[in-house]
Enzyme design. Structure first.
Site, short mmCIF file in Angstrom:
data_model
loop_
_atom_site.label_atom_id
_atom_site.label_comp_id
_atom_site.label_asym_id
_atom_site.label_seq_id
_atom_site.Cartn_x
_atom_site.Cartn_y
_atom_site.Cartn_z
N LYS A 58 0.80 -1.23 0.00
CA LYS A 58 0.00 0.00 0.00
C LYS A 58 0.83 1.28 0.00
O LYS A 58 0.34 2.34 -0.39
CB LYS A 58 -0.97 0.00 1.18
CG LYS A 58 -2.19 -0.88 0.96
CD LYS A 58 -3.18 -0.77 2.10
CE LYS A 58 -4.43 -1.58 1.84
NZ LYS A 58 -5.30 -0.97 0.83
N SER A 310 1.70 -9.46 -0.75
CA SER A 310 1.34 -8.07 -0.47
C SER A 310 1.92 -7.50 0.81
O SER A 310 1.98 -6.28 0.98
CB SER A 310 -0.18 -7.94 -0.42
OG SER A 310 -0.72 -8.79 0.57
#
Length: 326
Positions: A58, A310
């Site tokens: 992110k 991720s």
């Protein structure tokens, strides 16, 4: 007054984001592991976004968004709600650009992520039983104090930023047949789909979420925003509510969406540790869990598949639970 629909980013926006973030974030490795090839029957390429400075993908979006804020907005400060990785992204980028950041996190948030947000300079408020209660409190604070509220999904600049992971994959391996992306709110999968379909429409983009928090999955299947219970241990996959912009993009571009049990996701964490020597949080192992499942295993056999690792922000308690099962 009707709410104005946010405009979805394009491949050109992702390319611009890549150029914008490169001074702060190096491209992450894309690695093939023969042991994963053997287990899955496919050629598996792991995109190691777990190696970014915040330990999660992110931050690509956070740097892209906050770098574009004007001076007045920066002076007011920014605020976000997060279970951890989005908050770290906002905190990291705010530190680079000299912006005051506040993050509202659930009371039971992963302590590794809470500590990291504070170390990056954010004020962290623990409020609410889950992400959605934290988000509601965050929105009230933004309205009261005039902070720039950075939503974790309904932000075109965030989606363009995180989509750079798939841009890097296809620049390095243009022969990839499929990309598997974990989903909480859906920004990462939306970014992946934008890049893949604009680059080569035949690339399959497949999303995976925990069956214990199926909001994004069910919203995509039903073609409308729904709420579902959220009981997953994988906070990177958890939300009770769906986000309009990622869902709109996914309805148009996503090829498939599968659910995995928390048990299978934790088993995939153990496999990643053993076979790739990669410290990975449950959300980051979900794509491998999907590849090992009957839902996708036969379909992807013999193909070149990129999986987005991720994040690496596993808590000590989560890691002990994984090792105990092993």
């Amino acid at each position: 007054m009707a709410k104005v629909a946010l405009e979805a980013p394009t491949l050109a926006d992702v390319v611009a984001a890549r150029d914008r973030i490169r001074a702060y974030l190096a491209a992450t490795p894309l690695r093939n592991y023969p042991s994963l090839d053997r287990l899955t029957g496919a050629e598996v390429w792991v995109k190691h976004d777990n190696l970014l400075p915040t330990g999660a993908f992110k931050v690509r979006g956070g740097v892209n968004l906050i770098s574009q804020l004007d001076g007045t907005t920066r002076a007011r400060g920014v605020i976000a709600a997060s279970t951890g990785n989005h908050g770290q992204s906002v905190a990291f980028a705010s530190r680079i650009f000299g912006v005051r950041a506040t993050v509202v996190a659930p009371e039971g948030a992963n302590p590794v992520k809470v500590e990291a947000m504070r170390d990056f300079g954010a004020e962290v408020l623990l409020q609410g039983r889950d992400y959605d209660e934290s988000r509601e409190h965050c929105e009230r604070l933004a309205a009261q104090h005039g902070y720039r509220y950075i939503h974790s999904g309904d932000e075109p600049h965030l989606i363009a930023g995180v989509g750079t992971h798939t841009l890097e994959i296809l620049e390095e391996r243009p022969d990839i047949d499929a990309v598997i992306v974990p989903i909480g709110g859906g920004s990462g999968a939306a970014g992946a789909a934008i890049v893949a379909k604009a680059t080569r429409p035949g690339i399959e983009v497949i999303a995976v979420q925990s069956a214990q928090a199926p909001t994004a999955h069910d919203s995509w299947r039903e073609k409308k925003l729904v709420e579902r219970p959220n009981t997953t241990v994988a906070e990177g996959l958890s939300t009770r509510t769906a986000f309009e912009l990622p869902q709109r993009i996914l309805r148009e571009l996503l090829d498939d969406f599968v659910l995995m049990s928390d048990e299978s996701i934790l088993a995939a964490v153990a496999i990643m540790l053993e076979k790739t020597r990669t410290l990975v949080e449950p959300a980051g192992a979900a794509p491998l869990a999907a590849m090992l499942s009957p839902a996708l295993g036969d379909r992807l056999r013999g193909k070149r598949v990129a999986i987005i690792c991720s994040g690496a922000n596993i808590s000590p308690a989560q890691l002990r639970a994984v090792m105990a099962k092993g």
